[in-house]
Motif scaffolding. Structure first.
Motif, short mmCIF file in Angstrom:
data_model
loop_
_atom_site.label_atom_id
_atom_site.label_comp_id
_atom_site.label_asym_id
_atom_site.label_seq_id
_atom_site.Cartn_x
_atom_site.Cartn_y
_atom_site.Cartn_z
N HIS A 44 0.80 -1.22 0.00
CA HIS A 44 0.00 0.00 0.00
C HIS A 44 0.84 1.27 0.00
O HIS A 44 0.30 2.35 -0.23
CB HIS A 44 -0.93 0.01 1.21
N ALA A 45 2.11 1.18 0.28
CA ALA A 45 2.95 2.37 0.30
C ALA A 45 3.44 2.68 -1.13
O ALA A 45 3.26 1.90 -2.06
CB ALA A 45 4.15 2.18 1.23
N GLU A 46 4.05 3.84 -1.27
CA GLU A 46 4.56 4.24 -2.58
C GLU A 46 5.79 3.41 -2.93
O GLU A 46 6.70 3.22 -2.13
CB GLU A 46 4.95 5.73 -2.55
N ILE A 47 5.81 2.89 -4.15
CA ILE A 47 6.95 2.10 -4.61
C ILE A 47 8.05 3.04 -5.07
O ILE A 47 7.84 3.87 -5.95
CB ILE A 47 6.52 1.16 -5.75
N LYS A 48 9.21 2.91 -4.48
CA LYS A 48 10.33 3.80 -4.78
C LYS A 48 10.99 3.42 -6.10
O LYS A 48 10.85 2.29 -6.58
CB LYS A 48 11.36 3.75 -3.65
N PRO A 49 11.75 4.34 -6.69
CA PRO A 49 12.48 4.00 -7.91
C PRO A 49 13.49 2.89 -7.64
O PRO A 49 13.95 2.70 -6.52
CB PRO A 49 13.18 5.31 -8.28
N VAL A 276 1.36 -7.23 -15.37
CA VAL A 276 1.71 -6.84 -14.00
C VAL A 276 3.14 -6.34 -13.95
O VAL A 276 3.44 -5.30 -13.35
CB VAL A 276 1.52 -8.03 -13.05
N TRP A 277 4.05 -7.05 -14.60
CA TRP A 277 5.44 -6.63 -14.59
C TRP A 277 5.60 -5.29 -15.31
O TRP A 277 6.30 -4.40 -14.82
CB TRP A 277 6.30 -7.69 -15.28
N MET A 278 4.94 -5.12 -16.46
CA MET A 278 5.07 -3.86 -17.18
C MET A 278 4.47 -2.70 -16.40
O MET A 278 5.00 -1.59 -16.42
CB MET A 278 4.39 -3.99 -18.54
N THR A 279 3.39 -2.96 -15.67
CA THR A 279 2.78 -1.90 -14.88
C THR A 279 3.70 -1.45 -13.76
O THR A 279 3.85 -0.26 -13.49
CB THR A 279 1.43 -2.38 -14.29
N ALA A 280 4.31 -2.43 -13.09
CA ALA A 280 5.26 -2.08 -12.03
C ALA A 280 6.45 -1.30 -12.60
O ALA A 280 6.92 -0.34 -11.99
CB ALA A 280 5.74 -3.34 -11.32
N ARG A 281 6.91 -1.71 -13.78
CA ARG A 281 8.03 -1.01 -14.40
C ARG A 281 7.63 0.41 -14.81
O ARG A 281 8.42 1.35 -14.67
CB ARG A 281 8.50 -1.81 -15.62
N ILE A 282 6.42 0.56 -15.35
CA ILE A 282 5.93 1.90 -15.72
C ILE A 282 5.87 2.80 -14.50
O ILE A 282 6.21 3.99 -14.56
CB ILE A 282 4.55 1.78 -16.39
N HIS A 283 5.45 2.23 -13.36
CA HIS A 283 5.39 3.02 -12.13
C HIS A 283 6.78 3.51 -11.74
O HIS A 283 6.95 4.66 -11.32
CB HIS A 283 4.78 2.18 -11.02
N GLU A 284 7.77 2.63 -11.86
CA GLU A 284 9.15 3.04 -11.54
C GLU A 284 9.63 4.14 -12.48
O GLU A 284 10.27 5.10 -12.05
CB GLU A 284 10.07 1.83 -11.62
#
Length: 312
Positions: A44-49, A276-284
């Motif tokens: 739930h916290a912000e995913i850091k770079p 899912v992996w691409m979404t996490a990468r986009i967030h980074e």
């Protein structure tokens, strides 16, 4: 534990380098560290770079060394293993280490893929070994080839591809002395203990610098425009509202939670690990882009308002 994490964060922040990449990936507390192990979908916290390339390369190398050292120590000093000359430090573990500690956000590196991939491969390889154990020498190549082919097909059906598992199937199917000696126990020993140990080390080490795993068992459909832990029903409601606006405000029945769950289950069955992996990468990448924009604004502001010393 909180004291150790705080001291480690202070020490890393004191290192020379870019302020945006010093220690920000560390857990903020033991609770944050534990929550990371629930996976990206439940974090739930912000995913850091992501850490810098050099820092992550050194970190993943140390994590791999630790896991391989544990397997080697168990092989060398385990009483039952040492006395009976049983196998433990198998070659496919080294290949799994590359995925688990080098690219932990990849779909092939998730615990489900590692555990069930090796398990399916071990069962398939042992079955082919037993099925063709009385074949002539001219056909000794056949069980190994069949083991790898069938194992990959079964991993595809179960949606748990894991490339190092191909070596697990090949070792058993191609009459490896260790696999022949343990027979049907090959799937229970050493495959499962080795997979569990490597996943445990990945959880302990990867979550010091990232959020691992992306998911445990089922990949959930997510959109880049929403936080990763946002309820999925919000997407359906927003889409329904946009459709009403485009149609001139005509009211339409909103999707019920059961209907949303049905759609999500269908998406899950289709397999959305790549998304899912691409979404996490986009967030980074979005986080890194925000940092670059902030630096650009500070640079432009400094040029438009030079200090008195520079003007002189």
């Amino acid at each position: 534990m909180n004291f150790i994490l705080r001291r480690l964060s202070q020490w890393i922040r004191a290192l020379p380098g870019k302020p945006g990449h010093r220690g920000i990936w560390l857990p903020t507390s033991p609770l944050d560290y534990a929550q990371r192990m629930r996976g990206v979908q439940c974090y739930h916290a912000e995913i850091k770079p992501a850490p810098p390339v050099l820092a992550w390369a050194l970190f993943s190398g140390f994590s791999s060394f630790t896991s391989m050292a544990i397997l080697g120590i168990i092989t060398k000093y385990g009483p039952a293993i040492k006395d009976n000359h049983l196998p433990f430090a198998i070659a496919p573990a080294g290949a799994s280490a590359v995925l688990l500690y080098g690219v932990p956000s990849a779909p092939l590196s998730q615990p489900r893929n590692v555990f069930f991939g090796h398990l399916i491969a071990a069962i398939t390889g042992t079955f082919m070994n037993q099925l063709f154990k009385n074949t002539p020498d001219s056909l000794h190549w056949l069980p190994g080839a069949l083991a790898v082919g069938v194992a990959i097909a079964l991993m595809g059906i179960a949606n748990c591809y894991h490339p190092p598992a191909g070596a697990t199937a090949y070792l058993a199917g191609f009459y490896s002395p260790d696999a022949v000696r343990v027979g049907w126990w090959y799937m229970m020993y050493p495959i499962l203990p080795v997979a569990i140990i490597m996943i445990t080390v990945a959880l302990l080490f990867n979550n010091l610098a990232r959020v691992y795993p992306v998911y445990w068992f089922t990949a959930v459909q997510m959109t880049p425009s929403m936080p990763i832990d946002e309820p999925k029903i919000r997407v359906t409601q927003d889409s329904e509202q946009r459709r009403q606006e485009e149609s001139g405000g005509e009211s339409r029945r909103s999707a019920s939670p059961d209907e949303v769950s049905f759609v999500d289950d269908h998406i899950d069955n289709e397999g959305s690990a790549d998304l899912v992996w691409m979404t996490a990468r986009i967030h980074e990448l979005e986080q890194e882009l925000h940092e670059l924009r902030a630096k650009q604004l500070r640079y432009e502001e400094a040029r438009s308002h030079p200090s008195p010393s520079s003007a002189v």
